[in-house]
Enzyme design. Structure first.
Site, mmCIF file in Angstrom:
data_model
loop_
_atom_site.group_PDB
_atom_site.id
_atom_site.type_symbol
_atom_site.label_atom_id
_atom_site.label_comp_id
_atom_site.label_asym_id
_atom_site.label_seq_id
_atom_site.Cartn_x
_atom_site.Cartn_y
_atom_site.Cartn_z
ATOM 1 N N ARG A 1 60.328 60.162 140.089
ATOM 2 C CA ARG A 1 60.666 58.736 140.017
ATOM 3 C C ARG A 1 59.578 57.837 140.598
ATOM 4 O O ARG A 1 59.737 57.193 141.630
ATOM 5 C CB ARG A 1 62.022 58.466 140.676
ATOM 6 C CG ARG A 1 63.119 59.279 140.048
ATOM 7 C CD ARG A 1 64.480 58.824 140.432
ATOM 8 N NE ARG A 1 64.966 57.730 139.607
ATOM 9 C CZ ARG A 1 66.212 57.295 139.615
ATOM 10 N NH1 ARG A 1 67.080 57.853 140.392
ATOM 11 N NH2 ARG A 1 66.586 56.302 138.840
ATOM 12 N N ARG B 1 78.348 56.192 145.026
ATOM 13 C CA ARG B 1 77.293 55.240 144.679
ATOM 14 C C ARG B 1 77.547 54.607 143.317
ATOM 15 O O ARG B 1 77.081 53.495 143.050
ATOM 16 C CB ARG B 1 75.926 55.937 144.650
ATOM 17 C CG ARG B 1 75.466 56.418 146.026
ATOM 18 C CD ARG B 1 74.058 56.950 145.947
ATOM 19 N NE ARG B 1 73.260 56.073 145.134
ATOM 20 C CZ ARG B 1 72.315 56.467 144.280
ATOM 21 N NH1 ARG B 1 72.035 57.744 144.157
ATOM 22 N NH2 ARG B 1 71.648 55.601 143.567
ATOM 23 N N ASP C 1 54.750 53.449 139.409
ATOM 24 C CA ASP C 1 53.454 52.959 138.936
ATOM 25 C C ASP C 1 53.592 51.894 137.844
ATOM 26 O O ASP C 1 52.812 50.940 137.801
ATOM 27 C CB ASP C 1 52.588 54.141 138.453
ATOM 28 C CG ASP C 1 53.275 54.978 137.394
ATOM 29 O OD1 ASP C 1 54.515 55.167 137.495
ATOM 30 O OD2 ASP C 1 52.604 55.428 136.458
ATOM 31 N N LYS D 1 77.258 49.090 137.345
ATOM 32 C CA LYS D 1 76.359 49.136 138.515
ATOM 33 C C LYS D 1 74.932 48.805 138.102
ATOM 34 O O LYS D 1 74.259 47.993 138.738
ATOM 35 C CB LYS D 1 76.411 50.541 139.126
ATOM 36 C CG LYS D 1 75.275 50.860 140.060
ATOM 37 C CD LYS D 1 75.393 52.249 140.639
ATOM 38 C CE LYS D 1 74.688 53.337 139.886
ATOM 39 N NZ LYS D 1 73.228 53.363 139.988
ATOM 40 N N ASN D 2 74.470 49.433 137.020
ATOM 41 C CA ASN D 2 73.057 49.292 136.654
ATOM 42 C C ASN D 2 72.728 47.916 136.079
ATOM 43 O O ASN D 2 71.556 47.574 135.929
ATOM 44 C CB ASN D 2 72.645 50.385 135.665
ATOM 45 C CG ASN D 2 72.546 51.737 136.354
ATOM 46 O OD1 ASN D 2 72.685 51.837 137.574
ATOM 47 N ND2 ASN D 2 72.322 52.785 135.566
ATOM 48 N N CYS E 1 68.654 58.948 144.151
ATOM 49 C CA CYS E 1 69.068 60.294 143.751
ATOM 50 C C CYS E 1 67.870 61.231 143.646
ATOM 51 O O CYS E 1 66.806 60.838 143.156
ATOM 52 C CB CYS E 1 69.730 60.241 142.373
ATOM 53 S SG CYS E 1 71.477 59.929 142.431
ATOM 54 N N VAL F 1 64.065 62.783 130.295
ATOM 55 C CA VAL F 1 63.815 61.567 131.079
ATOM 56 C C VAL F 1 63.463 61.882 132.534
ATOM 57 O O VAL F 1 62.503 61.343 133.082
ATOM 58 C CB VAL F 1 65.019 60.596 130.996
ATOM 59 C CG1 VAL F 1 64.745 59.328 131.807
ATOM 60 C CG2 VAL F 1 65.322 60.240 129.548
ATOM 61 N N ASP G 1 72.012 59.807 131.966
ATOM 62 C CA ASP G 1 73.092 59.641 132.943
ATOM 63 C C ASP G 1 74.413 60.271 132.489
ATOM 64 O O ASP G 1 75.384 60.281 133.256
ATOM 65 C CB ASP G 1 73.314 58.139 133.232
ATOM 66 C CG ASP G 1 72.257 57.584 134.175
ATOM 67 O OD1 ASP G 1 71.426 58.367 134.680
ATOM 68 O OD2 ASP G 1 72.259 56.357 134.404
ATOM 69 N N ARG H 1 67.105 53.547 145.270
ATOM 70 C CA ARG H 1 65.927 53.240 144.463
ATOM 71 C C ARG H 1 65.951 51.809 143.914
ATOM 72 O O ARG H 1 64.921 51.166 143.768
ATOM 73 C CB ARG H 1 65.834 54.247 143.304
ATOM 74 C CG ARG H 1 64.635 53.974 142.414
ATOM 75 C CD ARG H 1 64.438 55.032 141.379
ATOM 76 N NE ARG H 1 63.498 54.615 140.346
ATOM 77 C CZ ARG H 1 62.186 54.744 140.429
ATOM 78 N NH1 ARG H 1 61.651 55.295 141.485
ATOM 79 N NH2 ARG H 1 61.407 54.326 139.456
#
Ligand code: UD1
Length: 427
Positions: free
Chosen positions: A121, A397, A124, A22-23, A116, A327, A305, A92
């Site tokens: 998150r 998701r 910037d 997915k990512n 999520c 993170v 994750d 996102r």
């Protein structure tokens, strides 16, 4: 809302094929906008987040087709640089459209993204990167507008190796004038996949996988065919589930090199792992051992994750483990739910202290985010008795039919979908 019903306590066994990442697929789908024409992607998972990205591409004028694991995106008729607010709020990763749309149209209008609930998150670093490439940025309440007649290469240092910011900057810089050097870049395998995809379209990028990425801007990119890498987080989730249920599972179509930090942790927990090319066998015949200290950090360190999933294994381990999350600040939401299943975990700031118990017990629990949801499924598979996991849309998701995945490995798990109103005769 769908629920998963799990009758726990069965050791997982069998062979499972790991779907595409997915990512990796999400930024690559966004990057397809950089070339006008038909991009064909293989090994694209069928997930909610991918559907949202395809919806966005359609809403800005592309045509898309998702058949099995192949996606064709025709970007030739893309005609809008305005990302719809409703879809932006759902995911996102819609933020990935900033770089490509800015590059293609000289302007992009997006909204603060959703996703999520695992922490603040911010975006910037994305915005600072685009600004360094020459974009003018206007922030109006929830909307963000970026404009640039011509993007220009620049030296950009990221204060933190953000995955998304690295990817957005790579996409924006691919056709900028001159050279962009990105330092303290994220090193995740998905960034290498994006580099490979962009280069297949004619970009000139080197260094992905290291902390310095050099992008020599080119004047044009052309459509290509490309195969997405396997999903390391899905693979890791299956490996942990195999270990937590004291099972014996073979994973195919995975990339063990992308999972070295997890493999190291699992081996320390006493899990047996053997590897042959893209095939991995994971087995655990006795109670796992505690792992003294795990810290989540950017790749190649232990991934955030997989933090919640590993915590389930440590909850069942012999001894005391500590997990530090560095993170995301809001990523211990699964702990209350695991505690209700009998886990012994206490939290102090960003550290979880886990005293292993002999057994978890089934309960009704709520998936609060994608990976927390996957962790609760693992807990349910390993627990004694019935577990009901609610809010399954979070899990959808990132996992293709998670119940079917574990059914193939012998688990007693099924999905309960609400009866559509028209069929609900009682109402
Ligand atoms: C990506 C992954 C997600 C994973 C995360 C970390 C995708 C689609 N998602 O998310 O699954 O959990 O990497 O491995 O690839 N940050 C800022 N400012 C920014 C950007 C990020 O402060 O502009 C902070 C975030 O708040 C967070 C940290 O940096 O604390 C990591 O975020 P980032 O690496 O950007 O994660 P994502 O790209 O959102």
């Amino acid at each position: 809302m769908d629920k998963l019903v799990i009758e726990g306590g069965k050791s997982l066994s069998g062979t499972i094929r790991i779907h595409g990442a997915k990512n990796a697929a999400l930024p690559i789908l966004a990057a397809s906008l950089l070339a006008a024409g038909k991009v064909q992607l293989s090994n694209v998972p069928r997930l909610l987040d991918i559907e949202v990205m395809l919806d966005i591409l359609e809403r800005i004028g592309c045509t898309t087709l998702h058949d099995q694991e192949t996606v064709v995106v025709d970007t030739s008729s893309a005609n809008s640089f305005h990302v719809p607010e409703d879809l932006m709020k759902q995911m996102r990763s819609s933020i990935f459209l900033m770089g490509p749309l800015l590059s293609r149209f000289g302007e992009v209008a997006v909204y603060q993204p959703g996703g999520c609930a695992i922490g603040e998150r911010k975006i910037d670093l994305h915005l600072r990167g685009l600004k360094a490439l020459g974009a003018e940025i206007e922030e109006l309440d929830q909307q963000i507008i970026c404009r640039a007649d011509k993007l220009k290469g620049a030296d950009i240092h990221l204060d933190f190796p953000s995955v998304g910011a690295t990817e957005n900057i790579m996409m924006a810089a691919a056709m900028a004038e001159g050279t962009t050097t990105l330092t303290n870049a994220a090193r995740e395998p998905e960034i290498q996949d994006l580099q490979n995809f962009l280069n297949a379209m004619g970009a000139s990028i080197i260094g992905a996988g290291t902390d310095t990425i050099t992008i020599q801007g080119v004047s044009k990119l052309s459509p290509c065919s490309y195969t997405i890498i396997p999903d390391r987080i899905v693979a890791g989730t299956v490996m942990i589930a195999a270990a937590a249920t004291r099972g014996n599972v073979t994973l195919t179509h995975c990339n063990p090199a992308h999972l070295s930090s997890l493999i190291h942790v699992l081996k320390r927990a006493g899990v047996q792992i053997s590897i042959l090319n893209d095939i991995m066998n994971v087995s655990c015949m006795s109670r796992p051992k505690a792992v003294e200290r795990i810290v989540t950090l950017p790749y190649p360190s232990f991934p955030t994750d997989l933090q919640s999933q590993v915590m389930v294994l440590l909850s069942l381990a012999d001894g005391f483990s500590v997990m530090k999350e560095t993170v995301f600040e809001g990523r211990f939401k699964h702990v209350d739910e695991l505690t209700r299943m009998g886990a012994d975990i206490s939290i102090d700031l960003n550290c979880a202290f886990i005293r292993g118990v002999q057994r978890l017990y089934g309960a009704t629990v709520e998936a609060t985010d994608l990976r927390a949801g996957a962790a609760l499924v693992i807990a349910g598979l390993a627990a004694q008795g019935k577990t009901i996991v609610e809010q399954v849309h979070h899990i959808d998701r990132g996992y293709e039919h998670i119940e079917q995945l574990f059914q193939k490995l012998g688990a007693d798990i099924h999905r309960l979908s609400p009866v559509p109103k028209s069929l609900d005769l009682a109402n």
